[in-house]
Design a protein around this motif. Structure first.
Motif, PDB file in Angstrom:
ATOM      1  N   VAL A  37       0.847  -1.192   0.000  1.00 59.23           N
ATOM      2  CA  VAL A  37       0.000   0.000   0.000  1.00 59.23           C
ATOM      3  C   VAL A  37       0.880   1.239   0.000  1.00 59.23           C
ATOM      4  O   VAL A  37       1.774   1.393   0.839  1.00 59.23           O
ATOM      5  N   SER A  38       0.639   2.141  -0.969  1.00 61.78           N
ATOM      6  CA  SER A  38       1.352   3.420  -1.057  1.00 61.78           C
ATOM      7  C   SER A  38       0.330   4.542  -1.017  1.00 61.78           C
ATOM      8  O   SER A  38      -0.874   4.320  -1.209  1.00 61.78           O
ATOM      9  N   SER A  39       0.815   5.765  -0.805  1.00 63.90           N
ATOM     10  CA  SER A  39      -0.110   6.894  -0.752  1.00 63.90           C
ATOM     11  C   SER A  39       0.587   8.173  -1.198  1.00 63.90           C
ATOM     12  O   SER A  39       1.823   8.276  -1.172  1.00 63.90           O
ATOM     13  N   THR A  40      -0.240   9.138  -1.610  1.00 65.42           N
ATOM     14  CA  THR A  40       0.256  10.470  -1.937  1.00 65.42           C
ATOM     15  C   THR A  40      -0.865  11.474  -1.688  1.00 65.42           C
ATOM     16  O   THR A  40      -2.047  11.155  -1.901  1.00 65.42           O
ATOM     17  N   MET A  41      -0.467  12.662  -1.255  1.00 60.34           N
ATOM     18  CA  MET A  41      -1.442  13.742  -1.084  1.00 60.34           C
ATOM     19  C   MET A  41      -1.298  14.781  -2.191  1.00 60.34           C
ATOM     20  O   MET A  41      -1.950  15.824  -2.157  1.00 60.34           O
ATOM     21  N   ASP A  42      -0.449  14.481  -3.167  1.00 56.78           N
ATOM     22  CA  ASP A  42      -0.226  15.382  -4.294  1.00 56.78           C
ATOM     23  C   ASP A  42      -0.832  14.757  -5.557  1.00 56.78           C
ATOM     24  O   ASP A  42      -0.241  13.850  -6.147  1.00 56.78           O
ATOM     25  N   PRO A  43      -1.987  15.208  -6.020  1.00 60.24           N
ATOM     26  CA  PRO A  43      -2.626  14.596  -7.194  1.00 60.24           C
ATOM     27  C   PRO A  43      -1.799  14.734  -8.469  1.00 60.24           C
ATOM     28  O   PRO A  43      -1.933  13.931  -9.384  1.00 60.24           O
ATOM     29  N   ARG A  44      -0.915  15.737  -8.504  1.00 56.92           N
ATOM     30  CA  ARG A  44      -0.093  15.942  -9.699  1.00 56.92           C
ATOM     31  C   ARG A  44       0.962  14.845  -9.884  1.00 56.92           C
ATOM     32  O   ARG A  44       1.530  14.694 -10.962  1.00 56.92           O
ATOM     33  N   SER A  45       1.226  14.097  -8.846  1.00 57.83           N
ATOM     34  CA  SER A  45       2.254  13.051  -8.929  1.00 57.83           C
ATOM     35  C   SER A  45       1.694  11.679  -9.323  1.00 57.83           C
ATOM     36  O   SER A  45       2.454  10.736  -9.540  1.00 57.83           O
ATOM     37  N   VAL A  46       0.367  11.565  -9.426  1.00 60.53           N
ATOM     38  CA  VAL A  46      -0.257  10.258  -9.634  1.00 60.53           C
ATOM     39  C   VAL A  46       0.163   9.630 -10.966  1.00 60.53           C
ATOM     40  O   VAL A  46       0.498   8.439 -11.031  1.00 60.53           O
ATOM     41  N   SER A  47       0.145  10.422 -12.034  1.00 61.33           N
ATOM     42  CA  SER A  47       0.483   9.866 -13.350  1.00 61.33           C
ATOM     43  C   SER A  47       1.888   9.274 -13.366  1.00 61.33           C
ATOM     44  O   SER A  47       2.114   8.171 -13.869  1.00 61.33           O
ATOM     45  N   ALA A  48       2.849  10.031 -12.815  1.00 61.73           N
ATOM     46  CA  ALA A  48       4.234   9.552 -12.797  1.00 61.73           C
ATOM     47  C   ALA A  48       4.365   8.294 -11.943  1.00 61.73           C
ATOM     48  O   ALA A  48       5.075   7.351 -12.300  1.00 61.73           O
ATOM     49  N   LEU A  49       3.672   8.280 -10.802  1.00 60.64           N
ATOM     50  CA  LEU A  49       3.727   7.104  -9.930  1.00 60.64           C
ATOM     51  C   LEU A  49       3.131   5.876 -10.623  1.00 60.64           C
ATOM     52  O   LEU A  49       3.693   4.774 -10.555  1.00 60.64           O
ATOM     53  N   HIS A  50       2.012   6.063 -11.287  1.00 59.36           N
ATOM     54  CA  HIS A  50       1.376   4.926 -11.954  1.00 59.36           C
ATOM     55  C   HIS A  50       2.207   4.464 -13.153  1.00 59.36           C
ATOM     56  O   HIS A  50       2.272   3.265 -13.442  1.00 59.36           O
ATOM     57  N   ARG A  51       2.845   5.398 -13.839  1.00 60.39           N
ATOM     58  CA  ARG A  51       3.701   5.025 -14.968  1.00 60.39           C
ATOM     59  C   ARG A  51       4.858   4.154 -14.496  1.00 60.39           C
ATOM     60  O   ARG A  51       5.283   3.219 -15.194  1.00 60.39           O
ATOM     61  N   ASP A  52       5.360   4.422 -13.290  1.00 61.09           N
ATOM     62  CA  ASP A  52       6.490   3.657 -12.756  1.00 61.09           C
ATOM     63  C   ASP A  52       6.052   2.326 -12.136  1.00 61.09           C
ATOM     64  O   ASP A  52       6.797   1.341 -12.200  1.00 61.09           O
ATOM     65  N   HIS A  53       4.863   2.295 -11.538  1.00 61.56           N
ATOM     66  CA  HIS A  53       4.477   1.123 -10.745  1.00 61.56           C
ATOM     67  C   HIS A  53       3.272   0.344 -11.291  1.00 61.56           C
ATOM     68  O   HIS A  53       3.090  -0.815 -10.903  1.00 61.56           O
ATOM     69  N   HIS A  54       2.471   0.953 -12.146  1.00 64.45           N
ATOM     70  CA  HIS A  54       1.280   0.305 -12.703  1.00 64.45           C
ATOM     71  C   HIS A  54       0.472  -0.391 -11.601  1.00 64.45           C
ATOM     72  O   HIS A  54       0.373  -1.617 -11.532  1.00 64.45           O
ATOM     73  N   TYR A  55      -0.129   0.411 -10.758  1.00 63.61           N
ATOM     74  CA  TYR A  55      -0.874  -0.088  -9.599  1.00 63.61           C
ATOM     75  C   TYR A  55      -2.052  -0.953 -10.026  1.00 63.61           C
ATOM     76  O   TYR A  55      -2.665  -0.750 -11.079  1.00 63.61           O
ATOM     77  N   ASP A  56      -2.351  -1.932  -9.168  1.00 66.34           N
ATOM     78  CA  ASP A  56      -3.518  -2.778  -9.418  1.00 66.34           C
ATOM     79  C   ASP A  56      -4.804  -2.076  -9.022  1.00 66.34           C
ATOM     80  O   ASP A  56      -5.887  -2.451  -9.493  1.00 66.34           O
ATOM     81  N   LEU A  57      -4.701  -1.072  -8.170  1.00 66.23           N
ATOM     82  CA  LEU A  57      -5.877  -0.306  -7.747  1.00 66.23           C
ATOM     83  C   LEU A  57      -5.449   1.074  -7.272  1.00 66.23           C
ATOM     84  O   LEU A  57      -4.444   1.205  -6.560  1.00 66.23           O
ATOM     85  N   ILE A  58      -6.219   2.096  -7.679  1.00 65.24           N
ATOM     86  CA  ILE A  58      -5.979   3.466  -7.208  1.00 65.24           C
ATOM     87  C   ILE A  58      -7.237   3.943  -6.506  1.00 65.24           C
ATOM     88  O   ILE A  58      -8.319   3.991  -7.092  1.00 65.24           O
ATOM     89  N   LEU A  59      -7.099   4.274  -5.208  1.00 59.75           N
ATOM     90  CA  LEU A  59      -8.184   4.879  -4.439  1.00 59.75           C
ATOM     91  C   LEU A  59      -8.053   6.390  -4.602  1.00 59.75           C
ATOM     92  O   LEU A  59      -7.092   6.999  -4.106  1.00 59.75           O
ATOM     93  N   LEU A  60      -8.995   7.013  -5.284  1.00 62.21           N
ATOM     94  CA  LEU A  60      -8.841   8.405  -5.721  1.00 62.21           C
ATOM     95  C   LEU A  60      -9.940   9.305  -5.171  1.00 62.21           C
ATOM     96  O   LEU A  60     -11.123   9.096  -5.451  1.00 62.21           O
TER      97      LEU A  60
END
Length: 283
Positions: A37-60
């Protein structure tokens, strides 16, 4: 089949600008046994994080300053152009639910959280996501297998052709109407005009050469009856009295439903062999 351990090992990203919500969701997931489980409070970083990790689920979370959840979903579509974007939106506005689903969210949970509902929806979404990944992997393996089998078939055909070329003077294939579709070597010269009339470049029988009609009739009967024939010998006599002998083998071809599709075979000039047999040995 998705195992419970597969679901608990799935990668999850929590996106919310409120730390209290992030901590609550992290604690709930950890207590349920989720270990990635990972988290971020910065919505601008989501795309880069998903590009690197390809999450199985994003709680948005949908309502965030600077970049709301709808904008985040649009940015994620650019990464997963043809893929499955696993987004579970979090909203306190019932009116946003339909818009969220239309924007690409797969499900939603409402604030304030009902923890049992949240855990159930997360579990269900992860199960669907992992099944999708398994199907995608299966399709990739299937495609690779088809490519490998196709390459093997082409190699086998090429090897068969090389062996045929080495063991015979010619190779031939005909369609169901007796027209040649594939030939190698002097097959057109060796066969009669009746079998080569359909080809514009066929070499015609010279008037000086006379075929043994009995042998030719027997060969034609085999083909008309769609029977295989092995090492069938037929001959012709040239004007100078020289005999020429040919040996041909052929088999009928049928499609998967049993419909006749033509013949294929090999042949060679066996004149020397036949003349040696016919010539008595001298003491």
């Amino acid at each position: 089949m998705v195992l419970p351990t597969d679901i608990l090992n799935a990668s999850i990203l929590i996106v919310d600008d409120l730390e209290a919500n992030v901590l609550l969701l992290e604690q709930m997931l950890q207590e349920a046994g989720y270990c990635r489980v990972s988290s971020t409070m910065d919505p601008r970083s989501v795309s880069a994080l998903h590009r690197d990790h390809h999450y199985d689920l994003i709680l948005l979370d949908l309502q965030m300053p600077g970049m709301d959840g709808f904008q985040v979903m649009e940015s994620l579509k650019k990464i997963e152009i043809d893929g499955y974007v696993p987004i579970l939106v979090i909203t306190a506005q019932p009116a946003h639910k339909l818009r969220a689903l239309a924007s690409g969210a797969k499900d939603f949970v409402s604030k304030p959280f009902d923890l049992i509902e949240v855990k159930t929806r997360i579990h269900n979404m992860l199960e669907v996501r992992l099944l999708y990944k398994q199907l995608e992997h299966f399709n990739q393996v299937l495609e690779q297998t088809v490519q490998e089998r196709t390459a093997e078939l082409r190699e086998s055909e090429a090897r068969f052709r090389r062996l045929t070329e080495l063991s015979s003077d010619w190779y031939w294939e005909q369609d169901e109407n007796g027209h040649f579709t594939n030939v190698y070597g002097p097959v057109l010269e060796m066969l009669s005009p009746a079998q080569t009339d359909s080809l514009p470049d066929a070499t015609q029988e010279t008037p000086a050469a006379r075929w043994n009609e009995t042998e030719r009739a027997a060969l034609a009967a085999n083909i008309a009856a769609r029977r295989p024939f092995l090492n069938f010998i037929y001959s012709r006599v040239h004007a100078d009295g020289v005999h020429q002998y040919f040996q041909v083998s052929g088999e009928p071809k049928f499609d998967p439903i049993g419909r006749f599709t033509g013949y294929r075979g090999v042949g060679r000039d066996v004149t020397e062999i036949m003349l040696d047999i016919a010539t008595p040995a001298t003491a």
